[in-house]
Design a protein around this motif. Structure first.
Motif, PDB file in Angstrom:
ATOM      1  N   PRO A 114      11.616 -10.031   3.091  1.00 52.79           N
ATOM      2  CA  PRO A 114      11.691  -9.378   1.789  1.00 52.79           C
ATOM      3  C   PRO A 114      11.122  -7.974   1.845  1.00 52.79           C
ATOM      4  O   PRO A 114      10.134  -7.710   2.534  1.00 52.79           O
ATOM      5  N   GLY A 115      11.730  -7.061   1.114  1.00 55.45           N
ATOM      6  CA  GLY A 115      11.348  -5.663   1.204  1.00 55.45           C
ATOM      7  C   GLY A 115       9.936  -5.373   0.766  1.00 55.45           C
ATOM      8  O   GLY A 115       9.323  -4.412   1.204  1.00 55.45           O
ATOM      9  N   PHE A 116       9.380  -6.227  -0.104  1.00 51.03           N
ATOM     10  CA  PHE A 116       8.038  -5.957  -0.612  1.00 51.03           C
ATOM     11  C   PHE A 116       6.946  -6.504   0.303  1.00 51.03           C
ATOM     12  O   PHE A 116       5.770  -6.374   0.020  1.00 51.03           O
ATOM     13  N   TRP A 117       7.334  -7.134   1.423  1.00 55.13           N
ATOM     14  CA  TRP A 117       6.320  -7.770   2.275  1.00 55.13           C
ATOM     15  C   TRP A 117       6.507  -7.393   3.727  1.00 55.13           C
ATOM     16  O   TRP A 117       7.381  -7.910   4.393  1.00 55.13           O
ATOM     17  N   PRO A 118       5.716  -6.458   4.262  1.00 57.60           N
ATOM     18  CA  PRO A 118       5.873  -6.080   5.661  1.00 57.60           C
ATOM     19  C   PRO A 118       5.398  -7.195   6.589  1.00 57.60           C
ATOM     20  O   PRO A 118       4.429  -7.871   6.308  1.00 57.60           O
ATOM     21  N   PHE A 126       1.003   0.493   3.488  1.00 59.12           N
ATOM     22  CA  PHE A 126       1.868   0.204   2.345  1.00 59.12           C
ATOM     23  C   PHE A 126       1.045  -0.253   1.145  1.00 59.12           C
ATOM     24  O   PHE A 126       1.413  -0.025  -0.004  1.00 59.12           O
ATOM     25  N   PHE A 127      -0.100  -0.917   1.415  1.00 54.96           N
ATOM     26  CA  PHE A 127      -0.912  -1.480   0.353  1.00 54.96           C
ATOM     27  C   PHE A 127      -2.129  -0.636  -0.001  1.00 54.96           C
ATOM     28  O   PHE A 127      -2.694  -0.796  -1.073  1.00 54.96           O
ATOM     29  N   ILE A 128      -2.591   0.221   0.916  1.00 54.76           N
ATOM     30  CA  ILE A 128      -3.810   0.984   0.671  1.00 54.76           C
ATOM     31  C   ILE A 128      -3.618   1.879  -0.547  1.00 54.76           C
ATOM     32  O   ILE A 128      -2.664   2.644  -0.637  1.00 54.76           O
ATOM     33  N   TYR A 135      -3.560  -6.141  -1.838  1.00 56.26           N
ATOM     34  CA  TYR A 135      -4.091  -5.860  -0.507  1.00 56.26           C
ATOM     35  C   TYR A 135      -4.794  -7.079   0.071  1.00 56.26           C
ATOM     36  O   TYR A 135      -4.646  -7.393   1.252  1.00 56.26           O
ATOM     37  N   TYR A 136      -5.554  -7.784  -0.746  1.00 57.51           N
ATOM     38  CA  TYR A 136      -6.219  -8.993  -0.262  1.00 57.51           C
ATOM     39  C   TYR A 136      -5.196 -10.068   0.105  1.00 57.51           C
ATOM     40  O   TYR A 136      -5.411 -10.847   1.030  1.00 57.51           O
ATOM     41  N   VAL A 196     -12.493  -1.322  -2.254  1.00 56.81           N
ATOM     42  CA  VAL A 196     -11.675  -2.250  -1.489  1.00 56.81           C
ATOM     43  C   VAL A 196     -11.764  -1.926   0.001  1.00 56.81           C
ATOM     44  O   VAL A 196     -11.453  -0.795   0.410  1.00 56.81           O
ATOM     45  N   PRO A 197     -12.221  -2.863   0.841  1.00 54.20           N
ATOM     46  CA  PRO A 197     -12.318  -2.586   2.285  1.00 54.20           C
ATOM     47  C   PRO A 197     -10.959  -2.369   2.923  1.00 54.20           C
ATOM     48  O   PRO A 197      -9.971  -2.999   2.538  1.00 54.20           O
ATOM     49  N   ILE A 198     -10.915  -1.469   3.900  1.00 50.50           N
ATOM     50  CA  ILE A 198      -9.714  -1.260   4.705  1.00 50.50           C
ATOM     51  C   ILE A 198      -9.768  -2.200   5.903  1.00 50.50           C
ATOM     52  O   ILE A 198     -10.714  -2.167   6.686  1.00 50.50           O
TER      53      ILE A 198
END
Length: 260
Positions: A114-118, A126-128, A135-136, A196-198
């Motif tokens: 799915p395009g929304f989920w790498p 993509f989420f940062i 992100y979690y 939010v941790p990276i």
């Protein structure tokens, strides 16, 4: 008694059950074949290069994990015999945007994430900056360590081994990450009022320095955390006879700017 080995796939498998798209569904086992293809990618971060790779992985999966009688039966009765019988006639293509295609004459399976989920841990950018829950959720699907043998094949362990790994990481964090001065010990981004941790995917090869998986850069740090993390990883690999581990952690290497 069959060892309990559900920890890895209880986290990873559910992501893929509803996310495949098919050109054709002439064969009823395609949904289960899709699960195997997705899990292969989840273990190796790439699709199978050959039908032989997929057969080998399916046999290992069956031997180690499958508690779903319907899936297990379909894999054993339909998928494996079909793949083995036709492996020289099946063509495999990996196309743009992670589209994976298996073709044999009139039968075609197209797997489209799915395009929304790498799929790749290297696409976390993509989420940062986005909502923390997104992100979690990304981190949760990738946090389970992947362990590989000397011939670069995935190793599935009993649940307790994964739990012991997480416990060892947690104890190393607690002992060597200094939070006494109130500073944030990891790279992070700010979303509204949340810090939010990276997270970064790390790669450890037995006896070699710890590296970032995505950039292949060595982690150059005098931090006691990373020094003792390598000690823990070396002991873990030696005990469980694995050559390589991929795992995800907050990035505590603050040599660069810690806020993104």
């Amino acid at each position: 008694m069959r060892r309990k080995t559900t920890f890895l796939f209880s986290i990873l498998l559910c992501t893929f059950l509803c996310n495949a798209q098919y050109l054709k569904r002439d064969n009823m086992f395609y949904p289960h074949l899709d699960v195997i293809v997705a899990n292969y990618h989840n273990c190796y971060f790439k699709f199978p290069d050959s039908v032989e790779d997929l057969i080998r992985f399916t046999e290992y999966f069956l031997k180690t994990y499958s508690n779903d009688n319907a899936t297990k039966s379909n894999l054993e009765i339909n998928i494996l015999p079909y793949l083995k019988k036709n492996k020289k006639r099946i063509s495999i293509e990996e196309e743009k945007e992670y589209t994976y295609t298996m073709r044999m004459e009139g039968d075609t399976l197209v797997y489209v994430p799915p395009g929304f989920w790498p799929f790749s841990p290297c696409e976390n950018s993509f989420f940062i900056g986005e909502r923390p829950n997104d992100y979690y959720h990304y981190y949760e699907k990738l946090r389970v360590p992947r362990c590989y043998s000397s011939n670069n094949r995935i190793i599935f362990f009993p649940d307790k081994v994964y739990q012991d790994f997480e416990k060892g990481i947690r104890l190393t964090q607690q002992k060597y990450i200094d939070i006494s001065n109130g500073s944030i010990p990891y790279k992070y981004y700010i979303y509204e009022n949340d810090t939010v941790p990276i997270f970064s995917m790390l790669e450890y090869n037995f006896g070699k320095p710890l590296r970032y998986y995505c950039s292949d850069e060595r982690i150059v740090s005098q931090s006691p955390f990373y020094i003792n993390l390598e000690v823990f990883l070396k002991k873990f690999c030696k005990k469980h006879q694995c050559k390589q581990i991929l795992f995800m952690l907050p990035d505590y290497n603050l040599s660069d700017n810690n806020q993104l």
